[in-house]
Design a protein around this motif. Structure first.
Motif: not given
Length: 502
Positions: A9-11, A13, A26, A28
């Protein structure tokens, strides 16, 4: 659970630093598996993307601004009153605004990518299309082109536009675009045309009014001149009549006086024969009156009186011939009589005076047939031309103070026969002088009303104009002239022997 199943997962913030500034990163999460594929842990990594995020935001902002600018440009482009478009340098259509499309009843896809001259607007004629091709070639070479042209729109509506092609160049000076623009000037053109026609009509009316005014002035002048000639004719006729009566008495009685005198002289001879020695008183009277001289001179005296009376009768006849008040209609007359009568009237100007030398009149008359004409009007022409000749001679004398020359007026007459048919022939009358002549610059004005080369107060400028009208309009002839400055002038009258009825 997602990571335990091996899902990475990569989000993004947003964090806040101690100085309260924002930090984008990012985050991850990558699952860690053992050799058997069992989940054993998670590798977490935080990547600072503040600069990248800012660039993306700026790019997004720029794209939004560009779209807004394009939207505004399109709104302005399509809402413009003029027809406007964009072309490649070869004339291929890139854009056309909505005003132009609406006029042509077209969509963008109907024109985009097509040669400009092949669109509906220019389908009016092949000549207009060729003209547009030449204009595009000139604009592609860097020239600004502008001209008026007709274009066709929906429902075959044709209008006139003020059309232009403007080249757009890059920083190297190369033409990269052409901007065609057209402005509907149909109403202005109609207005200009209406104004032009109105001005043309007004100009024509002004010319007609000037012509009518000129004709009225000329008619008025001719009437005045005619009245003067009538008055002159009446005066001449009256004088001739008054002189004719007493001179007739004199002329008629001279022959009787001569007979009476001869009878008396014969009686004296008889007395001298039969009474050779008269008384002293009679002898004294014979010596006192010089009877011998009286007997020799008295017949000469009577002959001189008779010649004088005959001369007066000739003058009266000429005066009557000149006036011709009873000949308003065309008559068959002898032209030479009219010329001679006019010369007689002008005799006082031809003779030598204290102020001027004699003018010699040379007559070279040919045998002429009788001619049908208005005698009094022709006499008026002869009067005008001969008066002008005399004036020209006097002007030459004044202009050349020390010039010695014999002043002459030469009058020649002849007949020009066509096809040996007398009825279609002409009488030619030439009146020439060796006066001052007419300057070349004035030749075209000679027959204009009120134009004169004479000093102020000497000429009215009507003589030649009236003469031209009499010869040309009244008699169907021609009046022309030949003149050399300082050498003299010759007027040539051509009269048909049988002119058309006027």
């Amino acid at each position: 659970m997602r990571r335990r199943h091996g899902i990475q997962e990569r989000h993004p913030f947003k964090f806040r630093r101690k100085d309260s500034s924002e930090l984008w990163a990012i985050v991850s999460a990558t699952p860690i598996l053992d050799a058997q594929g069992e989940f054993v842990g998670v590798l977490r990594m935080i990547t600072d993307i503040s600069d990248t995020h800012q660039e993306s935001a700026q790019r997004q902002q720029a794209e939004n601004a560009l779209r807004e600018s394009e939207r505004r440009f399109r709104a302005i482009f399509d809402a413009m009153f003029q027809f406007i478009g964009l072309l490649k340098p070869d004339g291929t259509v890139l854009e056309a605004n909505q005003t132009a499309l609406n006029f042509g009843g077209l969509q963008r896809e109907d024109v985009a990518g097509r040669p400009f001259w092949q669109t509906r607007w220019w389908s009016h004629s092949s000549q207009i299309q060729e003209q547009l091709k030449d204009a595009i070639a000139a604009a592609a070479a860097g020239e600004f082109v502008r001209y008026e042209v007709e274009v066709v729109g929906a429902e075959e509506r044709v209008i006139t536009i003020d059309f232009s092609l403007k080249p757009v160049k890059d920083e190297t000076g190369q033409v990269v675009l052409l901007i065609p623009e057209g402005r509907d000037i149909s109403k202005q053109k109609k207005t200009r045309e209406a104004l032009r026609q109105s001005e043309s009509r007004l100009k024509f009316k002004n010319q007609k009014l000037k012509q009518v005014l000129r004709q009225l002035k000329q008619t008025q002048a001719q009437l005045i001149q005619h009245e003067k000639m009538i008055s002159l004719g009446q005066m001449i006729a009256g004088i001739a009549h008054e002189i004719n009566n007493p001179i007739s008495f004199i002329y008629g009685n001279i022959s009787y006086a001569r007979d009476y005198a001869f009878n008396l002289f014969h009686l004296l001879e008889l007395y001298a024969k039969h009474y050779p020695e008269p008384i002293p008183e009679i002898q004294d009277e014979i010596e006192a009156i010089d009877l011998h001289f009286l007997r020799a001179d008295f017949p000469k005296l009577l002959k001189s009186m008779q010649e004088g009376a005959e001369r007066i009768r000739e003058i009266i006849l000429s005066l009557r011939n000149f006036s011709r008040l009873d000949e308003a209609d065309q008559k068959v007359v002898n032209i030479h009589e009219g010329i001679n009568s006019t010369l007689l009237i002008l005799q006082h100007r031809l003779k030598k005076t204290v102020f001027s030398s004699e003018i010699q009149v040379i007559k070279e008359y040919s045998k002429l047939p009788l001619i049908q004409c208005y005698p009094s009007q022709l006499n008026q022409v002869f009067m005008n031309l001969l008066n002008n000749a005399i004036d020209a001679l006097e002007q030459k004398t004044k202009h050349y103070d020390n010039l010695e020359f014999t002043k002459t007026i030469t009058i020649r007459t002849s007949v020009r026969t066509h096809d040996n048919h007398l009825n279609s022939s002409q009488v030619i009358i030439r009146i020439a002088d060796n006066g001052i002549g007419i300057p070349k610059a004035l030749h075209k004005h000679i027959f204009d009303p009120f134009f004169t080369t004479k000093p102020v107060g000497v000429g009215t400028g009507l003589g030649l104009s009236i003469s031209h009208s009499i010869i040309v309009k009244k008699h169907g002839g021609q009046l022309r002239y030949i003149s050399e400055p300082g050498q003299g002038t010759e007027f040539i009258i051509e009269l048909p022997i049988h002119p058309p009825l006027n």
